[in-house]
Design a protein around this motif. Structure first.
Motif, short mmCIF file in Angstrom:
data_model
loop_
_atom_site.label_atom_id
_atom_site.label_comp_id
_atom_site.label_asym_id
_atom_site.label_seq_id
_atom_site.Cartn_x
_atom_site.Cartn_y
_atom_site.Cartn_z
N THR A 58 28.81 19.31 2.45
CA THR A 58 29.36 19.19 3.79
C THR A 58 28.33 18.54 4.71
N LYS A 59 28.76 17.47 5.36
CA LYS A 59 27.92 16.75 6.33
C LYS A 59 28.76 16.49 7.57
N GLN A 60 28.10 16.26 8.70
CA GLN A 60 28.81 16.01 9.94
C GLN A 60 28.76 14.53 10.29
N PHE A 61 29.93 13.96 10.62
CA PHE A 61 29.98 12.57 11.08
C PHE A 61 29.39 12.53 12.48
N THR A 62 28.30 11.76 12.66
CA THR A 62 27.62 11.74 13.96
C THR A 62 27.93 10.50 14.78
N TYR A 63 27.92 9.31 14.15
CA TYR A 63 28.21 8.10 14.92
C TYR A 63 28.43 6.92 13.98
N LYS A 64 28.90 5.81 14.57
CA LYS A 64 29.10 4.57 13.83
C LYS A 64 28.01 3.60 14.26
N ASP A 65 27.34 2.99 13.28
CA ASP A 65 26.26 2.05 13.54
C ASP A 65 26.65 0.72 12.90
N GLY A 66 27.20 -0.20 13.71
CA GLY A 66 27.69 -1.48 13.16
C GLY A 66 28.87 -1.20 12.26
N ASN A 67 28.74 -1.60 10.97
CA ASN A 67 29.84 -1.33 10.03
C ASN A 67 29.52 -0.12 9.14
N SER A 75 21.17 20.99 8.49
CA SER A 75 20.01 21.85 8.26
C SER A 75 18.72 21.04 8.11
N SER A 76 18.79 19.86 7.44
CA SER A 76 17.57 19.06 7.24
C SER A 76 17.49 17.86 8.18
N TYR A 77 18.58 17.56 8.89
CA TYR A 77 18.70 16.40 9.78
C TYR A 77 18.58 15.07 9.05
N GLU A 78 18.78 15.09 7.73
CA GLU A 78 18.76 13.86 6.94
C GLU A 78 20.08 13.12 7.18
N GLU A 79 20.00 11.78 7.29
CA GLU A 79 21.19 10.96 7.52
C GLU A 79 21.66 10.30 6.24
N PHE A 80 22.98 10.17 6.12
CA PHE A 80 23.61 9.48 4.98
C PHE A 80 24.59 8.48 5.56
#
Length: 196
Positions: A58-67, A75-80
């Motif tokens: 489970t991850k949270q959608f945070t924003y759109k960056d370009g495409n 918990s780790s603040y790692e981005e995917f």
């Protein structure tokens, strides 16, 4: 019995075919997680295909960056990141702050699963007028009620298009207004209920 190894594909469609003559077979359409390419392949019935080692987190959608769509592990603040091609039609229901199940293969995010029911806000629709039902809508609503047991269509007798905060348009009952929050089934794209 032949074994195949398709560790980086998702079976998008499959159809079991039993011809009048000859052996049964399964016609499939597969999407490669890595390249995004879709290929059709036919297998004999009974062929074993081992399941890929795909994990879900489970991850949270945070924003759109370009495409690219950016998801965060809270918990780790790692981005995917997933590309627009990876997300596909699911963008219709994706909203910032939404928790989704990302699928990983070999440590790489390859796909996402949306929640089955999402809560979205109506940003544009025609105002509903009490008693505004056409005979045709009432008949088709009663027919839909008989077929699918959805009582919401009979409550007001008709539907109207509504634009949601994700930009998607869905049909909603006439009593829904701008600013209302509604729940939508992401599998079918159908209105479920007014959200509390």
């Amino acid at each position: 019995e032949t074994k195949y190894s398709f560790f980086n594909v998702e079976f998008v469609e499959f159809l079991h075919v039993k011809p009048g003559k000859g052996a049964a077979f399964v016609r499939t359409k597969m999407r490669n997680y890595v390249t995004g390419n879709t290929v059709e392949k036919t297998f004999r019935a009974g062929v074993t295909i081992p399941e890929a080692n795909v994990s879900k987190e489970t991850k949270q959608f945070t924003y759109k960056d370009g495409n690219m769509y950016v998801f965060m592990d809270l918990s780790s603040y790692e981005e995917f990141r997933l590309s627009e091609a990876d997300v596909g039609e699911k963008t219709k229901w994706l909203k910032e702050g939404m928790d989704c199940n990302l699928q990983f293969w070999n440590g790489k995010a390859i796909d996402l699963e949306l929640p089955i029911i999402v809560k979205l806000t109506v940003v544009d629709t025609e105002p509903g007028v009490r008693g505004d039902t056409a005979q045709g809508n009432l008949f088709s609503s009663a027919f839909l009620l008989t077929i699918s047991s959805l009582t919401m269509y009979l409550i007001e007798g008709g539907t109207k298009p509504a634009t949601l905060d994700t930009g998607t348009i869905v049909n909603v009952p006439l009593f829904i207004n701008i600013g209302d929050q509604i729940t939508v089934d992401t599998r079918t794209g159908q209105y479920q209920s007014r959200a509390n």
